[in-house]
Design an enzyme around this catalytic site. Structure first.
Site, PDB file in Angstrom:
ATOM      1  N   ASP A 153       0.473  -1.096   0.164  1.00  0.00           N
ATOM      2  CA  ASP A 153       0.023  -0.363  -0.143  1.00  0.00           C
ATOM      3  C   ASP A 153       1.169   1.461  -0.136  1.00  0.00           C
ATOM      4  OD1 ASP A 153      -2.598  -0.787  -0.438  1.00  0.00           O
ATOM      5  OD2 ASP A 153      -3.046  -0.461   1.603  1.00  0.00           O
ATOM      6  N   LYS A 198       3.649   1.464  -4.849  1.00  0.00           N
ATOM      7  CA  LYS A 198       4.463   1.001  -5.616  1.00  0.00           C
ATOM      8  C   LYS A 198       3.953   0.749  -7.326  1.00  0.00           C
ATOM      9  CE  LYS A 198       5.036  -3.055  -3.344  1.00  0.00           C
ATOM     10  NZ  LYS A 198       4.432  -3.162  -1.675  1.00  0.00           N
ATOM     11  N   THR A 199       2.210  -0.136  -7.324  1.00  0.00           N
ATOM     12  CA  THR A 199       1.490  -0.278  -8.111  1.00  0.00           C
ATOM     13  C   THR A 199       1.817   0.517  -9.251  1.00  0.00           C
ATOM     14  OG1 THR A 199       0.477  -2.360  -7.858  1.00  0.00           O
ATOM     15  CG2 THR A 199       0.049  -1.064  -9.727  1.00  0.00           C
ATOM     16  N   HIS A 242       2.611  -9.103  -0.751  1.00  0.00           N
ATOM     17  CA  HIS A 242       4.586  -9.528  -0.238  1.00  0.00           C
ATOM     18  C   HIS A 242       4.873 -10.228  -0.712  1.00  0.00           C
ATOM     19  CE1 HIS A 242       7.486  -8.951   2.857  1.00  0.00           C
ATOM     20  NE2 HIS A 242       7.088 -10.012   3.178  1.00  0.00           N
TER      21      HIS A 242
HETATM   22  P1  GDP Z   1       0.910  -1.275  -3.834  1.00  0.00           P
HETATM   23  O1  GDP Z   1       0.371  -2.450  -2.609  1.00  0.00           O
HETATM   24  O2  GDP Z   1       2.429  -0.809  -3.229  1.00  0.00           O
HETATM   25  O3  GDP Z   1       1.525  -1.557  -4.491  1.00  0.00           O
HETATM   26  O4  GDP Z   1       0.413   0.202  -3.112  1.00  0.00           O
HETATM   27  P2  GDP Z   1      -0.960   0.697  -4.517  1.00  0.00           P
HETATM   28  O5  GDP Z   1       0.187   1.381  -6.160  1.00  0.00           O
HETATM   29  O6  GDP Z   1      -1.677  -0.264  -4.747  1.00  0.00           O
HETATM   30  O7  GDP Z   1      -1.404   2.033  -3.737  1.00  0.00           O
HETATM   31  C1  GDP Z   1      -2.059   2.161  -2.382  1.00  0.00           C
HETATM   32  C2  GDP Z   1      -3.360   2.852  -2.198  1.00  0.00           C
HETATM   33  O8  GDP Z   1      -2.382   4.319  -2.325  1.00  0.00           O
HETATM   34  C3  GDP Z   1      -3.991   2.763  -3.294  1.00  0.00           C
HETATM   35  O9  GDP Z   1      -5.809   3.265  -2.768  1.00  0.00           O
HETATM   36  C4  GDP Z   1      -3.098   4.230  -4.066  1.00  0.00           C
HETATM   37  O10 GDP Z   1      -4.602   5.032  -4.668  1.00  0.00           O
HETATM   38  C5  GDP Z   1      -2.933   4.888  -3.491  1.00  0.00           C
HETATM   39  N1  GDP Z   1      -1.946   6.010  -3.398  1.00  0.00           N
HETATM   40  C6  GDP Z   1      -0.727   5.593  -4.247  1.00  0.00           C
HETATM   41  N2  GDP Z   1      -0.125   6.551  -4.099  1.00  0.00           N
HETATM   42  C7  GDP Z   1      -0.129   7.848  -3.958  1.00  0.00           C
HETATM   43  C8  GDP Z   1       0.236   8.981  -3.823  1.00  0.00           C
HETATM   44  O11 GDP Z   1       1.348   9.624  -3.812  1.00  0.00           O
HETATM   45  N3  GDP Z   1      -0.975   9.664  -2.693  1.00  0.00           N
HETATM   46  C9  GDP Z   1      -2.144   9.102  -2.330  1.00  0.00           C
HETATM   47  N4  GDP Z   1      -3.030  10.428  -1.909  1.00  0.00           N
HETATM   48  N5  GDP Z   1      -1.885   8.306  -2.357  1.00  0.00           N
HETATM   49  C10 GDP Z   1      -1.679   7.429  -3.131  1.00  0.00           C
HETATM   50 MG    MG Z   2       0.751  -3.630  -6.220  1.00  0.00          MG
END
Ligand code: GDP
Ligand code: MG
Length: 414
Positions: free
Chosen positions: A21, A24-25, A84
Protein backbone atom coordinates in the site's frame (compact mmCIF):
# COMPACT_ATOMS: atom_id res chain seq x y z
CA UNK A 1 1.10 4.17 -30.00
CA UNK A 2 4.65 3.79 -28.85
CA UNK A 3 7.60 3.79 -31.18
CA UNK A 4 9.35 0.45 -31.27
CA UNK A 5 11.94 -0.10 -28.58
CA UNK A 6 15.44 0.85 -29.49
CA UNK A 7 17.37 -2.33 -28.71
CA UNK A 8 20.67 -0.58 -29.18
CA UNK A 9 20.15 1.19 -25.86
CA UNK A 10 21.65 -0.56 -22.84
CA UNK A 11 19.13 -2.74 -21.03
CA UNK A 12 18.47 -2.71 -17.31
CA UNK A 13 16.12 -4.76 -15.13
CA UNK A 14 14.51 -2.95 -12.26
CA UNK A 15 11.47 -3.26 -10.03
CA UNK A 16 9.43 -1.53 -7.41
CA UNK A 17 9.82 -2.88 -3.87
CA UNK A 18 8.46 -1.74 -0.51
CA UNK A 19 5.67 -2.16 2.01
CA UNK A 20 2.16 -3.04 0.89
CA UNK A 21 0.00 0.00 0.00
CA UNK A 22 2.93 2.41 -0.14
CA UNK A 23 2.22 2.91 -3.85
CA UNK A 24 4.44 0.50 -5.83
CA UNK A 25 1.81 -0.32 -8.44
CA UNK A 26 0.62 3.29 -8.68
CA UNK A 27 4.21 4.40 -9.23
CA UNK A 28 4.77 1.77 -11.92
CA UNK A 29 1.66 3.04 -13.73
CA UNK A 30 2.77 6.65 -13.23
CA UNK A 31 6.20 5.99 -14.76
CA UNK A 32 4.60 4.56 -17.92
CA UNK A 33 2.17 7.48 -18.06
CA UNK A 34 4.85 10.14 -17.84
CA UNK A 35 7.24 8.38 -20.25
CA UNK A 36 4.38 7.78 -22.69
CA UNK A 37 4.20 11.56 -23.18
CA UNK A 38 7.59 11.32 -24.87
CA UNK A 39 6.68 8.12 -26.71
CA UNK A 40 9.08 6.18 -24.51
CA UNK A 41 6.44 3.86 -23.06
CA UNK A 42 2.99 2.55 -23.58
CA UNK A 43 0.74 3.72 -20.76
CA UNK A 44 -0.23 0.84 -18.44
CA UNK A 45 -3.03 1.66 -16.06
CA UNK A 46 -3.10 0.52 -12.45
CA UNK A 47 -5.51 -2.32 -13.23
CA UNK A 48 -3.37 -3.64 -16.12
CA UNK A 49 -0.40 -3.95 -13.78
CA UNK A 50 -2.21 -5.23 -10.72
CA UNK A 51 -3.79 -8.06 -12.71
CA UNK A 52 -0.41 -9.75 -12.94
CA UNK A 53 -0.63 -13.25 -14.36
CA UNK A 54 0.24 -16.18 -12.13
CA UNK A 55 3.36 -18.06 -13.21
CA UNK A 56 4.98 -21.21 -11.98
CA UNK A 57 8.74 -20.98 -11.57
CA UNK A 58 10.47 -24.14 -10.34
CA UNK A 59 7.08 -25.29 -9.09
CA UNK A 60 6.48 -22.10 -7.14
CA UNK A 61 3.42 -19.97 -7.84
CA UNK A 62 4.36 -16.32 -8.32
CA UNK A 63 2.49 -13.32 -9.71
CA UNK A 64 4.64 -10.70 -11.35
CA UNK A 65 3.81 -7.88 -13.73
CA UNK A 66 6.49 -7.10 -16.30
CA UNK A 67 6.34 -3.61 -17.75
CA UNK A 68 8.68 -2.24 -20.41
CA UNK A 69 9.67 1.34 -21.00
CA UNK A 70 12.67 3.42 -21.91
CA UNK A 71 14.33 6.70 -21.07
CA UNK A 72 16.54 8.63 -23.46
CA UNK A 73 19.45 6.58 -22.14
CA UNK A 74 18.29 3.04 -21.45
CA UNK A 75 15.69 0.41 -22.03
CA UNK A 76 14.03 -1.02 -18.91
CA UNK A 77 12.12 -4.10 -17.90
CA UNK A 78 10.29 -3.29 -14.69
CA UNK A 79 8.68 -5.81 -12.36
CA UNK A 80 5.98 -5.19 -9.82
CA UNK A 81 4.34 -7.84 -7.67
CA UNK A 82 0.82 -7.81 -6.26
CA UNK A 83 1.56 -9.32 -2.86
CA UNK A 84 4.34 -9.47 -0.31
CA UNK A 85 4.74 -13.25 -0.69
CA UNK A 86 5.24 -12.75 -4.44
CA UNK A 87 8.15 -10.41 -3.75
CA UNK A 88 9.80 -12.94 -1.48
CA UNK A 89 9.39 -15.78 -3.98
CA UNK A 90 10.41 -13.60 -6.87
CA UNK A 91 13.57 -12.33 -5.29
CA UNK A 92 14.67 -15.71 -3.96
CA UNK A 93 13.95 -17.67 -7.14
CA UNK A 94 15.16 -14.85 -9.39
CA UNK A 95 11.98 -15.24 -11.41
CA UNK A 96 12.47 -11.63 -12.40
CA UNK A 97 16.06 -10.52 -12.17
CA UNK A 98 16.67 -7.04 -10.76
CA UNK A 99 19.81 -5.04 -11.45
CA UNK A 100 18.50 -2.27 -9.25
CA UNK A 101 15.26 -1.32 -7.55
CA UNK A 102 13.03 1.59 -6.66
CA UNK A 103 12.18 1.43 -2.97
CA UNK A 104 8.78 3.01 -2.44
CA UNK A 105 8.09 4.47 1.00
CA UNK A 106 4.93 6.28 1.95
CA UNK A 107 5.57 9.70 3.42
CA UNK A 108 2.71 9.14 5.81
CA UNK A 109 3.96 5.84 7.29
CA UNK A 110 7.71 5.86 6.76
CA UNK A 111 9.56 2.53 6.90
CA UNK A 112 7.47 -0.50 7.78
CA UNK A 113 8.28 -4.21 8.30
CA UNK A 114 8.08 -5.13 4.60
CA UNK A 115 10.34 -2.17 3.75
CA UNK A 116 13.02 -3.77 5.89
CA UNK A 117 12.37 -7.28 4.61
CA UNK A 118 12.66 -6.13 1.00
CA UNK A 119 15.88 -4.26 1.77
CA UNK A 120 17.36 -7.40 3.29
CA UNK A 121 16.28 -9.55 0.34
CA UNK A 122 17.53 -6.99 -2.18
CA UNK A 123 20.93 -7.09 -0.50
CA UNK A 124 20.96 -10.89 -0.39
CA UNK A 125 20.10 -11.31 -4.06
CA UNK A 126 22.83 -8.89 -5.06
CA UNK A 127 20.86 -5.75 -5.88
CA UNK A 128 23.58 -3.21 -5.17
CA UNK A 129 21.84 0.04 -6.02
CA UNK A 130 18.48 1.44 -4.99
CA UNK A 131 16.68 4.68 -5.63
CA UNK A 132 14.16 5.71 -2.99
CA UNK A 133 10.82 7.25 -3.87
CA UNK A 134 9.04 8.84 -0.93
CA UNK A 135 5.46 8.65 -2.17
CA UNK A 136 2.16 10.24 -1.16
CA UNK A 137 3.80 13.63 -0.68
CA UNK A 138 0.38 15.06 -1.55
CA UNK A 139 -0.87 13.85 1.82
CA UNK A 140 1.80 15.83 3.62
CA UNK A 141 2.40 19.01 1.68
CA UNK A 142 -1.31 19.64 1.50
CA UNK A 143 -1.93 23.07 -0.05
CA UNK A 144 -5.30 23.19 1.72
CA UNK A 145 -3.48 22.75 4.96
CA UNK A 146 -1.23 25.60 3.94
CA UNK A 147 -4.25 27.84 3.25
CA UNK A 148 -5.80 26.91 6.54
CA UNK A 149 -2.51 27.62 8.19
CA UNK A 150 -2.93 31.33 7.39
CA UNK A 151 -6.16 31.35 9.34
CA UNK A 152 -5.66 28.94 12.19
CA UNK A 153 -2.62 28.77 14.34
CA UNK A 154 -3.34 25.13 15.13
CA UNK A 155 -3.25 24.22 11.46
CA UNK A 156 -0.01 26.14 11.06
CA UNK A 157 1.59 24.05 13.77
CA UNK A 158 0.26 20.91 12.11
CA UNK A 159 1.70 21.98 8.78
CA UNK A 160 5.14 22.56 10.23
CA UNK A 161 5.01 19.23 12.01
CA UNK A 162 4.13 17.48 8.76
CA UNK A 163 6.90 19.21 6.84
CA UNK A 164 9.37 18.01 9.41
CA UNK A 165 7.81 14.57 9.26
CA UNK A 166 8.54 14.41 5.55
CA UNK A 167 12.23 15.12 6.04
CA UNK A 168 12.26 12.75 8.98
CA UNK A 169 11.19 9.91 6.66
CA UNK A 170 14.22 10.62 4.46
CA UNK A 171 16.59 10.71 7.43
CA UNK A 172 15.23 7.41 8.73
CA UNK A 173 15.37 5.74 5.33
CA UNK A 174 18.97 6.79 4.81
CA UNK A 175 19.87 5.31 8.17
CA UNK A 176 18.04 2.10 7.26
CA UNK A 177 19.88 1.91 3.91
CA UNK A 178 23.14 2.03 5.81
CA UNK A 179 22.00 -0.72 8.17
CA UNK A 180 21.40 -3.04 5.21
CA UNK A 181 24.67 -2.18 3.49
CA UNK A 182 23.44 0.30 0.89
CA UNK A 183 25.03 3.70 0.33
CA UNK A 184 23.20 5.89 2.80
CA UNK A 185 24.74 9.16 1.65
CA UNK A 186 24.71 8.88 -2.13
CA UNK A 187 21.50 6.93 -2.75
CA UNK A 188 19.09 9.32 -4.48
CA UNK A 189 15.90 10.00 -2.53
CA UNK A 190 13.09 11.62 -4.52
CA UNK A 191 9.86 12.85 -2.97
CA UNK A 192 6.64 12.97 -4.96
CA UNK A 193 3.23 11.51 -5.56
CA UNK A 194 2.41 8.70 -7.96
CA UNK A 195 -1.27 9.57 -7.66
CA UNK A 196 -0.70 13.19 -8.69
CA UNK A 197 1.20 11.97 -11.76
CA UNK A 198 -1.62 9.60 -12.64
CA UNK A 199 -4.30 12.22 -12.12
CA UNK A 200 -2.43 15.11 -13.78
CA UNK A 201 -2.40 17.12 -10.59
CA UNK A 202 0.34 19.21 -8.91
CA UNK A 203 3.00 18.65 -11.61
CA UNK A 204 5.83 19.35 -9.20
CA UNK A 205 4.91 16.37 -7.04
CA UNK A 206 3.53 14.43 -9.98
CA UNK A 207 5.12 14.26 -13.42
CA UNK A 208 8.19 16.32 -12.54
CA UNK A 209 8.99 14.07 -9.58
CA UNK A 210 8.61 11.02 -11.85
CA UNK A 211 11.04 12.54 -14.36
CA UNK A 212 13.46 13.29 -11.53
CA UNK A 213 13.08 9.72 -10.31
CA UNK A 214 13.87 8.27 -13.74
CA UNK A 215 16.86 10.56 -14.08
CA UNK A 216 18.13 9.22 -10.75
CA UNK A 217 17.47 5.63 -11.86
CA UNK A 218 19.39 6.28 -15.10
CA UNK A 219 22.34 7.79 -13.28
CA UNK A 220 22.56 5.75 -10.10
CA UNK A 221 21.72 2.19 -11.10
CA UNK A 222 24.65 0.87 -13.16
CA UNK A 223 24.06 -0.93 -16.43
CA UNK A 224 24.63 -4.61 -15.63
CA UNK A 225 27.69 -6.35 -17.01
CA UNK A 226 26.46 -8.52 -19.87
CA UNK A 227 26.97 -12.27 -19.47
CA UNK A 228 29.26 -12.13 -22.50
CA UNK A 229 31.62 -9.73 -20.75
CA UNK A 230 32.03 -11.88 -17.62
CA UNK A 231 34.79 -14.46 -17.13
CA UNK A 232 34.09 -17.77 -18.87
CA UNK A 233 32.07 -20.39 -16.98
CA UNK A 234 30.43 -23.58 -18.23
CA UNK A 235 28.74 -26.08 -15.90
CA UNK A 236 29.87 -29.56 -16.87
CA UNK A 237 27.05 -31.65 -18.24
CA UNK A 238 29.02 -34.68 -19.39
CA UNK A 239 32.44 -35.92 -20.52
CA UNK A 240 33.37 -38.39 -23.26
CA UNK A 241 36.57 -40.04 -24.43
CA UNK A 242 37.05 -39.86 -28.13
CA UNK A 243 39.75 -42.27 -29.17
CA UNK A 244 42.64 -40.58 -30.86
CA UNK A 245 41.43 -37.14 -29.84
CA UNK A 246 41.13 -37.08 -26.06
CA UNK A 247 38.41 -35.97 -23.66
CA UNK A 248 35.48 -33.79 -24.67
CA UNK A 249 33.59 -31.92 -21.96
CA UNK A 250 30.07 -30.82 -22.82
CA UNK A 251 27.76 -28.20 -21.37
CA UNK A 252 26.01 -24.90 -21.95
CA UNK A 253 28.12 -21.79 -21.45
CA UNK A 254 26.64 -19.75 -18.61
CA UNK A 255 28.77 -16.67 -19.14
CA UNK A 256 31.74 -15.31 -21.01
CA UNK A 257 33.56 -16.47 -24.08
CA UNK A 258 35.91 -19.40 -24.65
CA UNK A 259 38.40 -19.77 -27.48
CA UNK A 260 40.58 -22.53 -28.81
CA UNK A 261 43.88 -22.35 -26.94
CA UNK A 262 42.40 -20.92 -23.70
CA UNK A 263 43.60 -22.26 -20.38
CA UNK A 264 40.75 -23.28 -18.08
CA UNK A 265 40.14 -25.03 -14.77
CA UNK A 266 37.61 -27.75 -14.06
CA UNK A 267 36.62 -27.55 -10.40
CA UNK A 268 34.26 -29.12 -7.88
CA UNK A 269 33.94 -32.18 -5.61
CA UNK A 270 37.39 -31.46 -4.21
CA UNK A 271 39.13 -31.49 -7.59
CA UNK A 272 40.93 -28.71 -9.46
CA UNK A 273 42.10 -29.73 -12.92
CA UNK A 274 43.96 -27.36 -15.17
CA UNK A 275 43.79 -27.90 -18.90
CA UNK A 276 43.90 -26.18 -22.28
CA UNK A 277 41.08 -26.13 -24.79
CA UNK A 278 42.35 -27.65 -28.01
CA UNK A 279 39.08 -27.70 -29.91
CA UNK A 280 35.46 -26.57 -29.70
CA UNK A 281 32.51 -28.05 -31.44
CA UNK A 282 28.81 -27.34 -31.66
CA UNK A 283 26.37 -29.50 -33.65
CA UNK A 284 29.39 -31.43 -34.98
CA UNK A 285 30.91 -28.32 -36.48
CA UNK A 286 34.24 -26.89 -35.40
CA UNK A 287 34.17 -23.46 -33.77
CA UNK A 288 36.95 -21.07 -32.95
CA UNK A 289 34.95 -19.49 -30.17
CA UNK A 290 31.95 -20.29 -27.95
CA UNK A 291 29.89 -17.76 -26.02
CA UNK A 292 27.28 -17.48 -23.28
CA UNK A 293 24.21 -19.47 -24.28
CA UNK A 294 26.05 -21.90 -26.58
CA UNK A 295 25.76 -25.63 -26.01
CA UNK A 296 29.06 -27.14 -26.93
CA UNK A 297 31.77 -29.72 -26.51
CA UNK A 298 35.27 -28.64 -25.51
CA UNK A 299 38.20 -30.88 -26.32
CA UNK A 300 40.65 -30.71 -23.42
CA UNK A 301 44.35 -31.47 -23.44
CA UNK A 302 45.72 -34.23 -21.21
CA UNK A 303 42.70 -35.01 -19.05
CA UNK A 304 40.86 -38.25 -18.42
CA UNK A 305 37.12 -38.67 -18.81
CA UNK A 306 36.74 -39.21 -15.03
CA UNK A 307 38.41 -35.84 -14.33
CA UNK A 308 35.31 -33.91 -15.38
CA UNK A 309 31.95 -34.93 -13.97
CA UNK A 310 28.49 -33.43 -14.04
CA UNK A 311 28.24 -30.77 -11.33
CA UNK A 312 31.78 -29.44 -11.74
CA UNK A 313 32.34 -26.21 -13.65
CA UNK A 314 34.84 -25.37 -16.35
CA UNK A 315 35.92 -21.76 -15.94
CA UNK A 316 38.51 -19.06 -16.49
CA UNK A 317 41.31 -19.85 -13.99
CA UNK A 318 40.70 -18.29 -10.57
CA UNK A 319 37.34 -16.75 -11.50
CA UNK A 320 35.29 -18.97 -9.16
CA UNK A 321 36.15 -20.89 -6.00
CA UNK A 322 34.75 -23.98 -4.34
CA UNK A 323 33.03 -23.83 -0.97
CA UNK A 324 31.21 -26.07 1.48
CA UNK A 325 29.34 -23.77 3.78
CA UNK A 326 27.18 -20.71 3.25
CA UNK A 327 24.33 -18.63 4.56
CA UNK A 328 21.22 -18.61 2.49
CA UNK A 329 17.65 -17.45 2.25
CA UNK A 330 15.36 -20.34 1.36
CA UNK A 331 11.75 -20.32 0.23
CA UNK A 332 10.05 -23.56 1.23
CA UNK A 333 7.29 -24.65 -1.13
CA UNK A 334 3.81 -24.92 0.31
CA UNK A 335 1.87 -28.17 0.23
CA UNK A 336 -0.24 -26.72 -2.62
CA UNK A 337 2.92 -26.01 -4.61
CA UNK A 338 3.88 -29.66 -4.27
CA UNK A 339 6.22 -29.18 -1.33
CA UNK A 340 6.39 -30.81 2.07
CA UNK A 341 3.35 -31.19 4.26
CA UNK A 342 5.30 -30.80 7.49
CA UNK A 343 7.99 -28.44 8.77
CA UNK A 344 11.67 -29.36 8.98
CA UNK A 345 14.11 -28.70 11.80
CA UNK A 346 17.84 -28.30 12.46
CA UNK A 347 19.92 -31.08 10.90
CA UNK A 348 17.58 -31.71 7.96
CA UNK A 349 19.50 -33.43 5.12
CA UNK A 350 17.96 -32.92 1.67
CA UNK A 351 19.71 -33.08 -1.71
CA UNK A 352 20.92 -29.70 -3.03
CA UNK A 353 20.84 -28.98 -6.77
CA UNK A 354 22.76 -26.10 -8.29
CA UNK A 355 23.80 -25.63 -11.93
CA UNK A 356 24.31 -29.22 -13.14
CA UNK A 357 25.32 -30.57 -9.74
CA UNK A 358 23.53 -32.29 -6.91
CA UNK A 359 24.91 -33.11 -3.52
CA UNK A 360 23.68 -33.97 -0.03
CA UNK A 361 23.61 -31.06 2.39
CA UNK A 362 22.80 -30.40 6.01
CA UNK A 363 20.59 -27.49 6.95
CA UNK A 364 21.41 -25.70 10.16
CA UNK A 365 18.79 -23.76 12.01
CA UNK A 366 18.85 -22.17 15.43
CA UNK A 367 17.97 -24.83 18.02
CA UNK A 368 14.21 -25.18 18.44
CA UNK A 369 13.39 -23.35 15.20
CA UNK A 370 11.42 -25.06 12.47
CA UNK A 371 10.53 -23.98 8.95
CA UNK A 372 6.97 -24.45 7.72
CA UNK A 373 5.97 -25.12 4.11
CA UNK A 374 5.12 -21.80 2.45
CA UNK A 375 7.60 -19.82 4.59
CA UNK A 376 10.99 -18.34 3.86
CA UNK A 377 13.89 -18.54 6.27
CA UNK A 378 17.51 -17.56 6.71
CA UNK A 379 19.60 -20.66 7.34
CA UNK A 380 23.06 -22.15 7.06
CA UNK A 381 23.78 -24.87 4.51
CA UNK A 382 26.72 -27.27 4.64
CA UNK A 383 27.55 -29.51 1.69
CA UNK A 384 29.13 -32.93 2.18
CA UNK A 385 31.84 -31.90 -0.28
CA UNK A 386 32.74 -28.63 -1.98
CA UNK A 387 31.25 -27.19 -5.16
CA UNK A 388 31.91 -24.02 -7.17
CA UNK A 389 29.74 -21.47 -5.39
CA UNK A 390 29.37 -17.73 -5.31
CA UNK A 391 27.12 -15.22 -3.60
CA UNK A 392 23.87 -14.72 -5.49
CA UNK A 393 23.87 -18.28 -6.86
CA UNK A 394 20.54 -20.07 -6.84
CA UNK A 395 19.82 -23.63 -5.84
CA UNK A 396 16.94 -25.93 -5.06
CA UNK A 397 16.66 -28.58 -2.39
CA UNK A 398 14.82 -31.79 -3.04
CA UNK A 399 13.85 -34.88 -1.16
CA UNK A 400 13.00 -37.94 -3.24
CA UNK A 401 11.03 -36.59 -6.18
CA UNK A 402 9.74 -33.58 -4.31
CA UNK A 403 11.09 -30.04 -4.57
CA UNK A 404 11.28 -28.83 -1.00
CA UNK A 405 12.53 -25.32 -1.55
CA UNK A 406 14.51 -22.89 -3.59
CA UNK A 407 17.20 -20.63 -2.22
CA UNK A 408 19.98 -18.23 -2.84
CA UNK A 409 23.54 -18.18 -1.54
CA UNK A 410 23.56 -14.95 0.44
CA UNK A 411 26.99 -15.23 2.08
CA UNK A 412 29.85 -17.70 1.76
CA UNK A 413 31.09 -18.93 5.13
CA UNK A 414 33.81 -21.43 4.19
P1 GDP B 1 1.22 -1.06 -3.48
O1 GDP B 1 0.52 -2.06 -2.60
O2 GDP B 1 2.53 -0.65 -2.89
O3 GDP B 1 1.32 -1.49 -4.90
O4 GDP B 1 0.32 0.29 -3.44
P2 GDP B 1 -0.76 0.82 -4.49
O5 GDP B 1 -0.12 1.41 -5.68
O6 GDP B 1 -1.77 -0.25 -4.71
O7 GDP B 1 -1.39 2.00 -3.66
C1 GDP B 1 -2.06 1.79 -2.44
C2 GDP B 1 -3.06 2.89 -2.21
O8 GDP B 1 -2.38 4.14 -2.08
C3 GDP B 1 -4.04 3.08 -3.36
O9 GDP B 1 -5.31 3.38 -2.84
C4 GDP B 1 -3.48 4.24 -4.13
O10 GDP B 1 -4.45 4.97 -4.83
C5 GDP B 1 -2.88 5.08 -3.01
N1 GDP B 1 -1.77 5.91 -3.48
C6 GDP B 1 -0.73 5.53 -4.24
N2 GDP B 1 0.09 6.59 -4.49
C7 GDP B 1 -0.46 7.64 -3.86
C8 GDP B 1 -0.10 9.02 -3.75
O11 GDP B 1 0.91 9.50 -4.26
N3 GDP B 1 -0.93 9.80 -3.00
C9 GDP B 1 -2.04 9.34 -2.41
N4 GDP B 1 -2.76 10.20 -1.70
N5 GDP B 1 -2.41 8.06 -2.50
C10 GDP B 1 -1.64 7.22 -3.22
MG1 MG C 1 0.82 -3.31 -5.76
Amino acid sequence: SMSSFDRSKPHCNIGTIGHVDHGKTSLTAAITKVLAESNLAEFKGYADIDRAPEERVRGITISTAHVEYQTENRHYAHMDCPGHADYIKNMITGAAQMDGAILVVSATDGQMPQTREHLLLAKQVGVGHLVVFINKADMIDDPELLELACTFHFALTTFHWCARGNRQVEVEIRELLGTYGFDEDETPVITGSALCALEDKSPEMGREAILKLMEAVDNWIPTPVRDLDKPFLMPVENAFSISGRGTVVTGKIERGIVKKGDEVEIIGYGKNIKTTITGLEMFHKDLTEGQAGDNLGALCRGIKREDATKGMVMCAPGSVKCHRKFQSQLYVLSKEEGGRHTPFVNGYRPQLFTRTGDITCTIQLPEGKMVMPGEDAALEVELITELALEEGQRFTVREGNKTVGTGIVSKIIE
